[in-house]
Design a protein around this motif. Structure first.
Motif, short mmCIF file in Angstrom:
data_model
loop_
_atom_site.label_atom_id
_atom_site.label_comp_id
_atom_site.label_asym_id
_atom_site.label_seq_id
_atom_site.Cartn_x
_atom_site.Cartn_y
_atom_site.Cartn_z
N GLN A 128 0.86 -1.17 0.00
CA GLN A 128 0.00 0.00 0.00
C GLN A 128 0.90 1.23 0.00
OE1 GLN A 128 -2.54 0.35 3.41
NE2 GLN A 128 -3.63 2.10 2.59
N GLN A 129 0.66 2.14 -0.93
CA GLN A 129 1.45 3.36 -1.00
C GLN A 129 0.95 4.32 0.07
OE1 GLN A 129 1.63 5.11 -4.88
NE2 GLN A 129 3.30 6.49 -4.31
N VAL A 130 1.89 4.81 0.89
CA VAL A 130 1.56 5.74 1.97
C VAL A 130 1.85 7.17 1.53
CG1 VAL A 130 2.04 6.34 4.37
CG2 VAL A 130 2.08 3.95 3.67
N GLU A 131 3.01 7.38 0.92
CA GLU A 131 3.41 8.67 0.34
C GLU A 131 4.07 8.37 -1.00
OE1 GLU A 131 6.00 10.44 3.24
OE2 GLU A 131 4.35 11.18 4.45
N THR A 132 4.57 9.39 -1.67
CA THR A 132 5.20 9.20 -2.97
C THR A 132 6.33 8.18 -2.92
OG1 THR A 132 4.69 11.49 -3.48
CG2 THR A 132 6.27 10.39 -4.92
N ASP A 133 7.16 8.24 -1.88
CA ASP A 133 8.32 7.37 -1.77
C ASP A 133 8.23 6.41 -0.58
OD1 ASP A 133 8.53 9.24 0.21
OD2 ASP A 133 10.64 9.71 -0.15
N ARG A 134 7.05 6.23 -0.01
CA ARG A 134 6.88 5.40 1.18
C ARG A 134 5.76 4.38 0.93
NH1 ARG A 134 7.67 6.43 7.13
NH2 ARG A 134 8.83 8.23 6.42
N PHE A 135 6.08 3.09 1.23
CA PHE A 135 5.12 2.00 1.05
C PHE A 135 5.08 1.14 2.30
CE2 PHE A 135 5.70 3.09 -3.33
CZ PHE A 135 4.57 2.64 -3.99
N ARG A 136 3.94 0.50 2.51
CA ARG A 136 3.81 -0.56 3.52
C ARG A 136 3.69 -1.86 2.74
NH1 ARG A 136 3.17 -1.52 8.56
NH2 ARG A 136 1.82 -3.16 9.35
N VAL A 137 4.65 -2.76 2.97
CA VAL A 137 4.74 -4.04 2.25
C VAL A 137 4.44 -5.17 3.23
CG1 VAL A 137 6.21 -5.50 0.83
CG2 VAL A 137 6.52 -3.03 0.78
N THR A 138 3.66 -6.15 2.78
CA THR A 138 3.28 -7.28 3.64
C THR A 138 3.43 -8.58 2.86
OG1 THR A 138 1.64 -5.89 4.73
CG2 THR A 138 1.40 -8.24 5.04
N PHE A 139 3.88 -9.64 3.55
CA PHE A 139 3.87 -10.98 2.97
C PHE A 139 3.26 -11.93 3.98
CE2 PHE A 139 5.06 -15.09 1.51
CZ PHE A 139 4.99 -14.98 0.14
N SER A 140 2.22 -12.67 3.55
CA SER A 140 1.54 -13.66 4.39
C SER A 140 1.82 -15.05 3.87
CB SER A 140 0.03 -13.42 4.36
OG SER A 140 -0.29 -12.14 4.81
N GLY A 141 2.22 -15.94 4.75
CA GLY A 141 2.46 -17.33 4.38
C GLY A 141 1.37 -18.24 4.90
N LEU B 120 9.39 -10.91 1.94
CA LEU B 120 9.07 -9.51 2.23
C LEU B 120 10.20 -8.59 1.75
CD1 LEU B 120 7.31 -7.35 3.84
CD2 LEU B 120 8.96 -7.74 5.65
N LEU B 121 11.45 -8.95 2.06
CA LEU B 121 12.59 -8.14 1.61
C LEU B 121 12.68 -8.13 0.09
CD1 LEU B 121 15.47 -9.00 4.12
CD2 LEU B 121 14.41 -6.77 3.72
N TYR B 122 12.46 -9.28 -0.53
CA TYR B 122 12.51 -9.35 -1.99
C TYR B 122 11.44 -8.46 -2.61
CZ TYR B 122 13.05 -11.23 -6.67
OH TYR B 122 13.28 -11.36 -8.02
N ARG B 123 10.22 -8.48 -2.06
CA ARG B 123 9.15 -7.64 -2.61
C ARG B 123 9.47 -6.16 -2.41
NH1 ARG B 123 6.32 -6.53 -6.70
NH2 ARG B 123 4.58 -5.17 -6.25
N ALA B 124 10.04 -5.79 -1.27
CA ALA B 124 10.42 -4.40 -1.04
C ALA B 124 11.46 -3.96 -2.06
CB ALA B 124 10.95 -4.23 0.38
N ALA B 125 12.43 -4.81 -2.36
CA ALA B 125 13.46 -4.49 -3.35
C ALA B 125 12.86 -4.40 -4.74
CB ALA B 125 14.57 -5.54 -3.31
N GLU B 126 12.01 -5.34 -5.09
CA GLU B 126 11.37 -5.35 -6.41
C GLU B 126 10.50 -4.11 -6.61
OE1 GLU B 126 9.53 -9.06 -8.70
OE2 GLU B 126 8.18 -8.33 -7.13
#
Length: 193
Positions: free
Chosen positions: A43-56, A69-75
């Motif tokens: 979810q985009q919070v600001e232009t350069d800020r996101f909240r990323v989640t991974f559920s297993g 989670l780290l891989y998705r943040a990098a991607e």
């Protein structure tokens, strides 16, 4: 229902349940109706800020959930045109549930021939005080008549801030997005087509 019919129904239900959960959550978007439960979302919070989640799901380890989670943040950082990201806030939750399943073939003194009666009484259990004995709830007298299993599902989330340029060397919470993708990429399992 006869014991044979109950056994067939129970085995079919167990087969269907195991067939749906035979694989750990792959690296995929978390949308409803997919073959394997779980995945990433952001979810985009600001232009350069996101909240990323991974559920297993229950077969996905904590290490895998946090790595995805780290891989998705990098991607996501590379997709947005940035070079590195900083983790501002990070959390991993474990949802543990314990299930107690009664043996379907065990039914002492309970049925029409016994007037639906079954034994139950109270006894004093040492440091636990007064307890109720019942053959259906896994007391020590009937420990082989139940199956107790604990299922754990992990969900990791992080709030990240994305930046351009060279990653600062003195910030341990900063990650070079392309380096993360290069290092974690070979361990990322994608869903089967």
């Amino acid at each position: 229902m006869s014991r044979k019919s109950a056994a067939i129904v129970a085995s079919l239900a167990l087969t269907a349940l195991l067939g749906a959960c035979t694989t750990a959550t792959p690296y995929q978007p978390n949308v409803t109706g997919q073959k394997v439960q779980g995945g990433y979302s952001e979810q985009q919070v600001e232009t350069d800020r996101f909240r990323v989640t991974f559920s297993g799901n229950s077969l996905t380890s904590r290490e895998t959930v946090e790595g995805y989670l780290l891989y998705r943040a990098a991607e996501l950082t590379v997709q947005q045109g940035y070079d590195w990201f900083e983790i501002v806030d990070r959390n991993t939750d474990a949802d543990r549930r314990t299930y107690i399943d009664r043996d379907p073939f065990y039914s002492p003194w309970y049925g029409p021939s016994y007037g639906y009666w079954r034994p139950a009484w109270r006894y004093y259990g040492g440091p636990y005080g007064w307890r109720t004995w019942d053959p259906y709830w896994g007391d020590p007298f009937w420990s082989s008549s139940v199956d107790v299993r604990t299922v754990t599902k992990f969900e990791a989330s992080a709030e990240i801030v994305m930046r351009r340029g060279a990653k600062p060397a003195d910030n341990p919470g900063a990650f070079d997005a392309r380096a993360v993708m290069s290092n974690l990429g070979p361990r990322v399992l994608r869903p089967a087509p």
